[in-house]
Design an enzyme around this catalytic site. Sequence first.
Site, mmCIF file in Angstrom:
data_model
loop_
_atom_site.group_PDB
_atom_site.id
_atom_site.type_symbol
_atom_site.label_atom_id
_atom_site.label_comp_id
_atom_site.label_asym_id
_atom_site.label_seq_id
_atom_site.Cartn_x
_atom_site.Cartn_y
_atom_site.Cartn_z
ATOM 1 N N SER A 15 0.847 -1.202 0.000
ATOM 2 C CA SER A 15 0.000 0.000 0.000
ATOM 3 C C SER A 15 0.876 1.243 0.000
ATOM 4 C CB SER A 15 -0.913 0.017 1.233
ATOM 5 O OG SER A 15 -0.136 0.122 2.426
ATOM 6 N N ASP A 36 6.037 -7.275 2.355
ATOM 7 C CA ASP A 36 5.282 -6.579 3.399
ATOM 8 C C ASP A 36 4.883 -7.578 4.475
ATOM 9 O OD1 ASP A 36 3.868 -4.461 4.698
ATOM 10 O OD2 ASP A 36 3.384 -3.605 2.736
ATOM 11 N N ASP A 56 9.424 -9.659 7.209
ATOM 12 C CA ASP A 56 9.738 -8.537 8.096
ATOM 13 C C ASP A 56 11.118 -8.032 7.704
ATOM 14 O OD1 ASP A 56 10.619 -6.928 10.203
ATOM 15 O OD2 ASP A 56 9.580 -8.100 11.719
ATOM 16 N N CYS A 82 10.535 1.087 0.938
ATOM 17 C CA CYS A 82 9.461 1.985 1.375
ATOM 18 C C CYS A 82 8.910 1.629 2.754
ATOM 19 C CB CYS A 82 8.312 1.978 0.374
ATOM 20 S SG CYS A 82 8.700 2.660 -1.245
ATOM 21 N N TYR A 157 11.541 9.283 14.670
ATOM 22 C CA TYR A 157 11.342 9.228 13.217
ATOM 23 C C TYR A 157 12.435 10.004 12.484
ATOM 24 C CZ TYR A 157 8.856 9.496 8.741
ATOM 25 O OH TYR A 157 8.511 9.401 7.410
ATOM 26 N N LYS A 161 15.220 8.564 9.772
ATOM 27 C CA LYS A 161 15.283 9.051 8.394
ATOM 28 C C LYS A 161 16.581 9.805 8.120
ATOM 29 C CE LYS A 161 11.389 7.317 7.042
ATOM 30 N NZ LYS A 161 11.360 6.204 6.064
ATOM 31 N N THR A 192 -1.086 9.480 1.665
ATOM 32 C CA THR A 192 -1.065 8.022 1.800
ATOM 33 C C THR A 192 -2.191 7.574 2.725
ATOM 34 O OG1 THR A 192 0.417 8.112 3.713
ATOM 35 C CG2 THR A 192 1.444 8.039 1.524
#
Length: 251
Positions: A15, A36, A56, A82, A157, A161, A192
């Site tokens: 997704s 996924d 995973d 992703c 986060y 990143k 998204t």
Amino acid sequence: MRVEGTAAIVTGGASGLGGATAAALASEGARVYAVDLATSIRSAPEVEGITYVEADVTDPEQVRAAVAAASADAPLRTVVNCAGIGPSARILGRKGVHDLALYAKVIQVNLIGTFNMLALAAEAIAQTEPDGDGQRGVIVNTASVAAYEGQVGQAAYSSSKGGVVGLTLPAARDLAQYGIRVNTVAPGIVDTPMLATISEEFRAGLAAGIPFPKRLATPAEFASLVLLIVGHDYLNGETIRMDGALRMAPR
């Protein structure tokens, strides 16, 4: 680099950014293996050219199995990372200090998971026959503008990143001898499924802060940028912001 007749892996491919990228690569003739978790795959659409693989990204054995499956019938040329998570928590909040286990989990999925797939896929790509220019493949990672302008509550986060951005150039240099390019996309605010639960008023507020275009980005735009990177043989070791000139405010 052409993808037609080759294999591609897209993590988080059921997704969102991954789903759009998997579909775009399949439309170009790649045999796409969308990696996924089982919970995400169960609700994923059936798309011609896409095979869903449960794994995973933080588990080396599961990733090795996914890479082996993708490499079985065609040369593995493209990998797009992703998969990721983005929980929010302040370092000092109403409930106390940021949970260390949560911080570690975000790093484990977003940064270590990206490295795990990058390294194990590169091992397989390096064993393929190069094209006429000596190129064997390309790996595209996903960072975020939060790597540069992390907001309140994004310590974990942004750390993860920022690590992906920092990984890009040394990975490209490490893998250059094998004819493997490494690049990263740092998206801004993308429409998204994670944003599907917020109100239209809040979405409009997010869009208003973007200089131009004054709207959220789409997963299809992310996918088209990935295709450009894959096809542009001289792009290497670069992180590309896709954000409409957005610079995130503290909150």
